[in-house]
Write an enzyme that holds these catalytic residues in place. Structure first.
Site, PDB file in Angstrom:
ATOM      1  N   GLU A 185      59.792  29.971 -69.951  1.00 27.31           N
ATOM      2  CA  GLU A 185      59.620  30.587 -71.264  1.00 27.31           C
ATOM      3  C   GLU A 185      59.982  29.625 -72.406  1.00 27.31           C
ATOM      4  OE1 GLU A 185      61.200  34.540 -71.588  1.00 27.31           O
ATOM      5  OE2 GLU A 185      60.627  35.067 -69.532  1.00 27.31           O
TER       6      GLU A 185
ATOM      7  N   ASP B  23      55.480  43.983 -75.713  1.00 26.98           N
ATOM      8  CA  ASP B  23      54.838  43.385 -74.541  1.00 26.98           C
ATOM      9  C   ASP B  23      53.341  43.700 -74.601  1.00 26.98           C
ATOM     10  OD1 ASP B  23      54.211  42.438 -71.932  1.00 26.98           O
ATOM     11  OD2 ASP B  23      56.199  42.939 -71.210  1.00 26.98           O
TER      12      ASP B  23
END
Length: 281
Positions: free
Chosen positions: A117, A192
């Site tokens: 990430e 999300d």
């Protein structure tokens, strides 16, 4: 409070990508890290599970039958006879596919992210039916929900760590004029996956928020559906009348996951969804 139901009790590591396939009357959904493609028929209750070639971020119906898959090393095609072939192969060490969506013109807008990430390590690319790929955004951290307004003139997009749902103007030339539609406040989770309904409202699943929110076209928060699963990942309208909201969930990273973490949940009669275009390839 709207009651949820359990469509499929499962223990997906990272459930994601719910997509209604009108040709088969089934909901497609994924376990990214488990490399599983699930299908669910809400009329008969029949389920299937198959292994994917790699970590898989999205699976979308194709206009000619079969599926297009957003995979770790690029975009592949699964033919109706289950034959697999690469459409766009672009492996990058340490990077994997994440969410993807089909635009009004039938192109696939496919997101990526790094496994660690790392900031700016992901992309959002447009892939056409002949395999032509163009990077649209090249400074993305966790590329996630993507969707279009009912008239096709706006594109909504989530890069999860920004905590924002952004909106772009969209046309045949691409996207421009990025601005925030809504921002998720500290402590409420991270945006999300998303879905756009027939009223133009944007539904967003909240990772570490245990909820799905609906924002009106002007960015006003007008509905919150709380869920017992903290890692709510994505949502999509499905069912024969596109009125049921399906929600995927994850177990990954949780020391004590809820018993339903990793399951496919559904909110019956949550609203009215939009028919989704098939991939033109």
């Amino acid at each position: 409070m709207t009651a949820y139901e359990v469509a499929v009790a499962a223990e997906a590591t990272l459930g994601e990508g719910p997509t209604w396939d009108p040709a088969t009357g089934r909901l497609l959904w994924l376990d990214i890290l488990g490399m599983r493609l699930h299908t669910y028929d809400p009329v008969t209750g029949r389920r299937t599970v198959r292994t994917t070639p790699q970590h898989v971020g999205a699976a979308k119906p194709r206009a000619g039958g079969g599926l297009v898959l957003n995979l770790r090393d690029g975009v592949g095609l699964l033919d109706p006879d289950d034959t697999f072939r690469w459409l766009h192969h672009e492996p990058v060490p340490g990077r994997r596919a994440n969410d993807a969506a089909v635009a009004p013109d039938g192109s696939l807008w496919a997101g990526t992210m790094r496994y660690d990430e790392a900031t700016g390590g992901g992309t959002l690319s447009r892939i056409t039916g002949d395999g032509t790929a163009r990077t649209v955004l090249d400074d993305v951290t966790v590329s996630n929900g993507t969707g279009w307004s009912p008239d096709g003139r706006l594109m909504y997009y989530v890069d999860t760590p920004t905590r924002r749902v952004d909106v772009f103007d969209y046309d045949s030339e691409g996207i421009r004029n990025r601005r925030p539609l809504a921002e998720v406040e500290e402590g409420a989770g991270y945006p999300d996956g998303l879905a756009v309904d027939a009223d133009g409202c944007v539904w967003v699943a909240l990772w570490d928020g245990g909820a799905v929110r609906r924002y009106t076209p002007d960015g006003t928060l007008d509905r919150v559906i709380s869920l017992p699963t903290p890692r709510t990942t994505a949502c999509a309208f499905g069912g024969p009348t596109l009125t049921d909201l399906y929600i995927t969930t994850a177990r990954t990273g949780l020391d004590a996951p809820h018993p339903l973490s990793g399951s496919l949940l559904v909110i019956p009669n949550a609203g009215k969804g939009l028919p989704q275009p098939a991939f033109a390839g």
